[in-house]
Design an enzyme around this catalytic site. Structure first.
Site, PDB file in Angstrom:
ATOM      1  N   THR A 116       0.875  -1.149   0.025  1.00  0.00           N
ATOM      2  CA  THR A 116       0.045  -0.129  -0.108  1.00  0.00           C
ATOM      3  C   THR A 116       0.870   1.267   0.090  1.00  0.00           C
ATOM      4  O   THR A 116       1.763   1.489   0.751  1.00  0.00           O
ATOM      5  CB  THR A 116      -0.962  -0.169   1.369  1.00  0.00           C
TER       6      THR A 116
ATOM      7  N   CYS B 213      25.306   6.465   8.437  1.00  0.00           N
ATOM      8  CA  CYS B 213      25.078   5.085   8.450  1.00  0.00           C
ATOM      9  C   CYS B 213      26.110   4.333   8.979  1.00  0.00           C
ATOM     10  O   CYS B 213      25.875   3.285   9.772  1.00  0.00           O
ATOM     11  CB  CYS B 213      24.619   4.512   7.047  1.00  0.00           C
TER      12      CYS B 213
END
Ligand SMILES: Cc1ncc(COP(=O)(O)O)c(C=O)c1O
Length: 399
Positions: free
Chosen positions: A250, A337
């Site tokens: 979705t 990161c």
């Protein structure tokens, strides 16, 4: 301790308000225009874009408007934009989606300075029977287009070279690399996370391009992969067949609307904001290199406007970040990161930066909100904290 949010109690932390935020390559603050555009899609227009009723159709319409706006700015067609959960997924879709299309095996080319989203994906493919060539870079972090040409093989499936590096800012010759790939009929993917909305992109020679909203004052958790018409990718996510069967799930309508608005803003302000960032960058280079025992990592001019990366002798980058934080200045060492692990940055190692200097690196990255006052403040504070750290360092500058 600052608790940014307590569940069950409406209390958003405003801990950043007095900070000088110079870590915009890690993420950027959401632009108020973006928040405003997104808000109705959490509350009043909350429909599922696949639903047939008008609430669903409204959501679908907003998503398609965002897709069209992005496509228009890139000079491509809306169908070529595949929304994802960010650039990590977009990069994975490009590499894995290409690999999974084959019966197993084949060759890919990438560089030593790619973001982990490409680097670790390529490394994983190498454990699954694919051959991966890692291209070296020069001392400014540039890949040679001629090296790409030399590395191509009859079984090469894909070349992946980023547009601009997230740690040092160096721009790559992606026009030339793309032309070589086109000549040889090999797919060319570029991670344009840091370059999108800041510098021009030669879309006519790019087959796939990854973008993330949160690097351009949009929300986290949404991005896209541009996939040139005719390029066949195996989907990574199977389900309801969303995004033309290329990415099921979705759709994140508020995020997609935010990405559209962030794109509109970035392109509308591109010339003006990039010129200001370039000026800050030059000011930083001149100011920082006045300090003894410092070096610039990356190219001094052929570089993204918002990133400057330096190394300091006899200093640990992490200590420098913590000292700057005491002065309410947020910057970073290496990429966000990978900074929790204390390995020197793979990018600086690839440039040939000596290990002692690679450990003492500082990345300063500006955003559309950065002011000249903030840059001046950093340039005042930096010599003081560098000296404080060197005073307690067991190493000597020039020693
Ligand atoms: C060059 C580059 N590629 C990919 C990513 C990953 O993007 P995302 O946070 O949307 O997964 C980043 C984020 O640090 C990046 O800088």
């Amino acid at each position: 301790m600052l608790i940014p949010y307590q569940f069950g109690r409406i209390s958003a932390g405003d801990g950043m308000n007095n900070k000088i935020y110079l870590d915009n390559s890690a993420t950027t603050p959401l632009a108020s225009e973006v928040l405003e555009a997104m808000t109705p899609f959490f509350q009043s227009s909350y429909g599922n874009a696949s639903s047939l009723h008008s609430t669903g159709r409204d959501a679908h319409k907003a998503m398609e408007q965002s897709r069209s706006l992005i496509a228009e700015h890139l000079g491509v067609t809306p169908h070529e934009i595949v929304f994802t959960s960010g650039a990590t997924e977009a990069d994975n879709l490009a590499l894995l989606g290409t690999a999974l299309r084959t019966n197993g095996g084949g060759h890919m080319i990438t560089s030593r300075i790619e973001h982990d989203a490409v680097r670790h994906t390529a490394r994983w493919l190498a454990t699954r029977g694919f051959d991966v060539t890692l291209l070296d870079v020069d001392e400014a972090g540039r890949v040679s287009a001629q090296d790409v040409r030399k590395a191509l093989r009859p079984d090469t499936l894909l070349v992946s070279v980023m547009a601009g590096n997230n740690e040092i800012g160096t721009l790559q010759p992606i026009q030339e690399i793309g032309e070589i790939c086109r000549e040889r009929d090999v797919l060319f993917h570029t991670d344009a996370v840091q370059a999108y909305g800041k510098v021009g992109l030669p879309m006519d020679v790019i087959d796939m391009l990854a973008v993330s909203a949160h690097k351009l004052h949009g929300p986290k958790g949404v991005g896209f992969l541009y996939v040139r018409k005719g390029v066949k990718l195996a989907p990574l996510l199977h389900g309801g067949g969303h995004e033309g069967g290329r990415r099921s799930g979705t759709e994140n309508i508020p995020g997609i609307v935010g990405l559209g608005e962030a794109t509109r803003l970035a392109f509308a302000e591109k010339e003006q904001v990039s010129a200001r960032m370039r000026q800050f960058r030059d000011q930083l280079i001149t100011g920082v290199l006045k300090l003894p025992g410092t070096r610039l990592n990356g190219h001094p001019t052929d570089s993204l406007p918002h990133i400057a990366n330096f190394s300091f002798e006899a200093i640990e980058g992490e200590s420098l970040i913590m000292k700057l934080d005491e002065h309410d200045i947020a910057a970073s060492t290496g990429s966000a990161c990978s900074s929790p692990n204390l390995e020197p940055s793979h990018v600086l190692v690839a440039l040939g930066v000596p290990l002692s200097m690679a450990h003492g690196s500082l990345r300063i990255s500006t955003g559309r909100q950065t002011t000249s006052h903030e840059i001046e403040k950093l340039l005042q504070v930096l010599p003081v904290v560098v000296q404080e750290l060197r005073d307690i360092s067991p190493f000597k500058v020039g020693g």
